[in-house]
Motif scaffolding. Sequence first.
Motif, PDB file in Angstrom:
ATOM      1  N   GLU A 116      33.582  30.917  42.735  1.00  0.00           N
ATOM      2  CA  GLU A 116      33.348  32.370  41.844  1.00  0.00           C
ATOM      3  C   GLU A 116      33.947  33.483  42.991  1.00  0.00           C
ATOM      4  O   GLU A 116      34.184  33.258  43.786  1.00  0.00           O
ATOM      5  CB  GLU A 116      32.105  32.398  41.473  1.00  0.00           C
ATOM      6  N   ILE A 117      34.115  34.527  42.450  1.00  0.00           N
ATOM      7  CA  ILE A 117      34.512  35.958  43.230  1.00  0.00           C
ATOM      8  C   ILE A 117      33.059  36.360  44.054  1.00  0.00           C
ATOM      9  O   ILE A 117      32.327  36.637  43.303  1.00  0.00           O
ATOM     10  CB  ILE A 117      35.077  36.994  42.181  1.00  0.00           C
ATOM     11  N   PRO A 118      33.368  36.675  45.267  1.00  0.00           N
ATOM     12  CA  PRO A 118      32.521  37.258  46.061  1.00  0.00           C
ATOM     13  C   PRO A 118      32.170  38.752  45.717  1.00  0.00           C
ATOM     14  O   PRO A 118      32.991  39.290  45.172  1.00  0.00           O
ATOM     15  CB  PRO A 118      32.945  37.313  47.348  1.00  0.00           C
ATOM     16  N   SER A 119      30.703  38.920  45.299  1.00  0.00           N
ATOM     17  CA  SER A 119      30.624  40.253  44.675  1.00  0.00           C
ATOM     18  C   SER A 119      29.034  40.462  45.496  1.00  0.00           C
ATOM     19  O   SER A 119      28.283  39.649  45.710  1.00  0.00           O
ATOM     20  CB  SER A 119      30.275  39.967  43.361  1.00  0.00           C
ATOM     21  N   PRO A 120      28.832  42.157  45.278  1.00  0.00           N
ATOM     22  CA  PRO A 120      29.779  43.279  44.732  1.00  0.00           C
ATOM     23  C   PRO A 120      30.771  43.449  45.780  1.00  0.00           C
ATOM     24  O   PRO A 120      30.567  42.752  47.143  1.00  0.00           O
ATOM     25  CB  PRO A 120      28.715  44.287  44.793  1.00  0.00           C
ATOM     26  N   LEU A 121      31.932  43.901  45.486  1.00  0.00           N
ATOM     27  CA  LEU A 121      32.711  44.420  46.365  1.00  0.00           C
ATOM     28  C   LEU A 121      32.913  45.947  46.598  1.00  0.00           C
ATOM     29  O   LEU A 121      32.519  46.371  45.552  1.00  0.00           O
ATOM     30  CB  LEU A 121      34.284  43.883  45.692  1.00  0.00           C
ATOM     31  N   PRO A 122      33.431  46.433  47.662  1.00  0.00           N
ATOM     32  CA  PRO A 122      33.339  47.970  47.561  1.00  0.00           C
ATOM     33  C   PRO A 122      34.266  48.592  46.805  1.00  0.00           C
ATOM     34  O   PRO A 122      35.390  47.922  46.456  1.00  0.00           O
ATOM     35  CB  PRO A 122      33.955  48.122  49.348  1.00  0.00           C
ATOM     36  N   ASN A 123      34.199  49.855  46.087  1.00  0.00           N
ATOM     37  CA  ASN A 123      34.945  50.370  45.273  1.00  0.00           C
ATOM     38  C   ASN A 123      36.383  50.807  45.987  1.00  0.00           C
ATOM     39  O   ASN A 123      37.340  51.335  45.397  1.00  0.00           O
ATOM     40  CB  ASN A 123      34.566  51.671  44.416  1.00  0.00           C
ATOM     41  N   THR A 124      36.497  50.671  47.389  1.00  0.00           N
ATOM     42  CA  THR A 124      37.983  50.833  47.987  1.00  0.00           C
ATOM     43  C   THR A 124      38.866  49.871  47.936  1.00  0.00           C
ATOM     44  O   THR A 124      40.122  49.894  48.327  1.00  0.00           O
ATOM     45  CB  THR A 124      37.384  51.068  49.394  1.00  0.00           C
ATOM     46  N   ILE A 125      38.426  48.680  47.347  1.00  0.00           N
ATOM     47  CA  ILE A 125      39.277  47.412  47.311  1.00  0.00           C
ATOM     48  C   ILE A 125      40.784  47.829  46.516  1.00  0.00           C
ATOM     49  O   ILE A 125      40.495  48.339  45.435  1.00  0.00           O
ATOM     50  CB  ILE A 125      38.672  46.239  46.679  1.00  0.00           C
ATOM     51  N   GLU A 126      41.954  47.674  47.077  1.00  0.00           N
ATOM     52  CA  GLU A 126      42.970  47.808  46.328  1.00  0.00           C
ATOM     53  C   GLU A 126      43.797  46.364  46.082  1.00  0.00           C
ATOM     54  O   GLU A 126      44.584  46.406  45.146  1.00  0.00           O
ATOM     55  CB  GLU A 126      43.987  48.674  47.190  1.00  0.00           C
ATOM     56  N   ARG A 127      43.743  45.349  46.988  1.00  0.00           N
ATOM     57  CA  ARG A 127      44.377  44.231  46.712  1.00  0.00           C
ATOM     58  C   ARG A 127      43.490  43.159  47.028  1.00  0.00           C
ATOM     59  O   ARG A 127      42.979  43.139  48.135  1.00  0.00           O
ATOM     60  CB  ARG A 127      45.854  44.192  47.450  1.00  0.00           C
ATOM     61  N   MET A 166      28.113  29.937  50.560  1.00  0.00           N
ATOM     62  CA  MET A 166      28.125  30.220  51.842  1.00  0.00           C
ATOM     63  C   MET A 166      28.324  31.559  52.477  1.00  0.00           C
ATOM     64  O   MET A 166      28.617  32.030  53.587  1.00  0.00           O
ATOM     65  CB  MET A 166      28.802  29.358  52.812  1.00  0.00           C
ATOM     66  N   ILE A 167      28.759  32.601  51.051  1.00  0.00           N
ATOM     67  CA  ILE A 167      29.141  33.800  51.596  1.00  0.00           C
ATOM     68  C   ILE A 167      27.852  34.712  51.141  1.00  0.00           C
ATOM     69  O   ILE A 167      27.273  34.704  50.025  1.00  0.00           O
ATOM     70  CB  ILE A 167      30.390  34.313  50.702  1.00  0.00           C
ATOM     71  N   ASP A 168      27.345  35.612  52.057  1.00  0.00           N
ATOM     72  CA  ASP A 168      26.148  36.366  51.785  1.00  0.00           C
ATOM     73  C   ASP A 168      26.184  37.293  50.756  1.00  0.00           C
ATOM     74  O   ASP A 168      27.574  37.916  50.638  1.00  0.00           O
ATOM     75  CB  ASP A 168      25.695  36.992  53.077  1.00  0.00           C
ATOM     76  N   ASP A 169      25.383  37.499  49.734  1.00  0.00           N
ATOM     77  CA  ASP A 169      25.624  38.570  48.832  1.00  0.00           C
ATOM     78  C   ASP A 169      25.971  39.800  49.443  1.00  0.00           C
ATOM     79  O   ASP A 169      25.124  40.544  50.215  1.00  0.00           O
ATOM     80  CB  ASP A 169      24.545  38.733  47.919  1.00  0.00           C
ATOM     81  N   GLY A 170      26.904  40.629  48.656  1.00  0.00           N
ATOM     82  CA  GLY A 170      27.442  42.024  49.578  1.00  0.00           C
ATOM     83  C   GLY A 170      27.999  42.060  50.593  1.00  0.00           C
ATOM     84  O   GLY A 170      27.827  43.275  51.228  1.00  0.00           O
ATOM     85  N   VAL A 171      28.251  41.030  51.192  1.00  0.00           N
ATOM     86  CA  VAL A 171      28.546  41.160  52.759  1.00  0.00           C
ATOM     87  C   VAL A 171      29.817  41.949  52.771  1.00  0.00           C
ATOM     88  O   VAL A 171      30.102  42.756  53.711  1.00  0.00           O
ATOM     89  CB  VAL A 171      28.893  39.722  53.337  1.00  0.00           C
ATOM     90  N   PHE A 172      30.963  42.014  51.614  1.00  0.00           N
ATOM     91  CA  PHE A 172      32.072  42.904  51.756  1.00  0.00           C
ATOM     92  C   PHE A 172      31.684  44.350  51.361  1.00  0.00           C
ATOM     93  O   PHE A 172      32.272  45.353  51.553  1.00  0.00           O
ATOM     94  CB  PHE A 172      33.363  42.289  50.992  1.00  0.00           C
ATOM     95  N   ALA A 173      30.989  44.508  50.504  1.00  0.00           N
ATOM     96  CA  ALA A 173      30.373  45.820  49.832  1.00  0.00           C
ATOM     97  C   ALA A 173      29.738  46.717  51.152  1.00  0.00           C
ATOM     98  O   ALA A 173      30.090  48.095  50.716  1.00  0.00           O
ATOM     99  CB  ALA A 173      29.268  45.736  48.822  1.00  0.00           C
ATOM    100  N   LYS A 174      29.432  46.189  52.294  1.00  0.00           N
ATOM    101  CA  LYS A 174      29.035  47.037  53.396  1.00  0.00           C
ATOM    102  C   LYS A 174      30.038  47.620  54.160  1.00  0.00           C
ATOM    103  O   LYS A 174      29.846  48.366  55.224  1.00  0.00           O
ATOM    104  CB  LYS A 174      28.070  46.345  53.926  1.00  0.00           C
ATOM    105  N   LEU A 175      31.437  47.307  53.688  1.00  0.00           N
ATOM    106  CA  LEU A 175      32.693  47.743  54.744  1.00  0.00           C
ATOM    107  C   LEU A 175      33.304  48.874  53.781  1.00  0.00           C
ATOM    108  O   LEU A 175      33.834  48.690  52.905  1.00  0.00           O
ATOM    109  CB  LEU A 175      33.521  46.732  54.711  1.00  0.00           C
TER     110      LEU A 175
END
Length: 421
Positions: free
Chosen positions: A155-166, A131-140
Amino acid sequence: MGMLAELFVILLFVFTAFGQYNYNYYSDHDYDPEPDDDYPPAYHFNPNTQYDIPHVPYATDCARECFCPPAFPLSMLCDNRKLKTIPYIPAHIQQLHLQFNNIEAVTAKAFINSTNLREINLSHNKLMSNMIDDGVFAKLPHLAQLYLHHNNLEEIPSPLPNTIERLFLGFNKISRLQHNVMQGLVNMTMLDLCNNHLDDSAVKGKAFSKLKSLMQLNLCNNKLLSMPPDLPSSLMYLSLENNSISAIPENYFNKLPYIHAIRMSYNSLQEVPLNAFNVANLVELSLGHNKLKQVFQVPKSLEHLYLQDNELEIINVTLLCPAIDPMNSNRLTYLRVEKNKLKAPISTLAFLCFPHIQSIYYGEQKGKDAQIPILPQFPMPHDHDEEEEEERGAWPVIHEEDDEEDEHGGTDHDDFDPYPY
């Protein structure tokens, strides 16, 4: 008369010039005594708060289901409001709190207007991976902290932005790590995967090796039978409690020169290599609730050692400390060895090797003599007034209730908190 006429002409000239000066002064500033029709809304500015986005009035721009504190104009609080969907997010918001709701899905539409988000807390919801759209967090492009613990993710939502720290993913149903899910996450310093369904096959290969900045990895309460391979050399904190790990490979920690704390309580360790923990920066080592029958060499940097609830019958000081170096003494200050099978206290030679020792806690031992307190407490609790010593901070006082733990995975004062670092 001629002089009076001349004087009159001079005075007339001076007054005319002065009048022109005053008129020009005001006209240069385009003075408008009438107020504008559009009056800005009230805004309470906090001069002590630093923001990355210019200060503009946002007081009225907030989702009606949520609360935007005037003192924190870049935060929107929507926690514990029985929400089922993500509400409208104003473009200026950087911190979004949605924890303790009933949200099941995250769609791309939810964040279409909020590219300034730096922190999203969606913990304690009902999120499912499909229920989590692909790449929804990568656009932030500014997202640094993402809280997804206590959900139903597989599973881990992916892709994630390369700014993720925690990234917090504890208390989910994650059983696998997708191929290249960690690709490009070069800024991640903390990854929490505790309380999931990960086994050896899920973490095999180079699942974590690409996280070049990773400092803390939490894999507690999973289904691991062996140590996770190819951890990044930047790692400082490793949590592996409540797994079924039975062995530590030779020289495993030599590849982690900055390791500071290792938590491996509640596993199935029967023995470890004598030099397994011989690394330069290790300060805390927790191996309680295993099946160890023999001790090992203690690194000079180590300060806290937890060996409670093992199968130790003797503590061999020469194994703990092969050589005594007065110029570079061991820093060990605290040792727990209760619930073993010890029949005699540790040799006094230990105090030569560990001159900074403050407390050795023997507690009660296992076996037929368990009910007989034959081992002295160091320091002896009755030798000092507890209130006085605690006030002075001279000796750590360990009370009986510190031993109260659940059968498996219970709370202990050396338990690892996965969230502080």
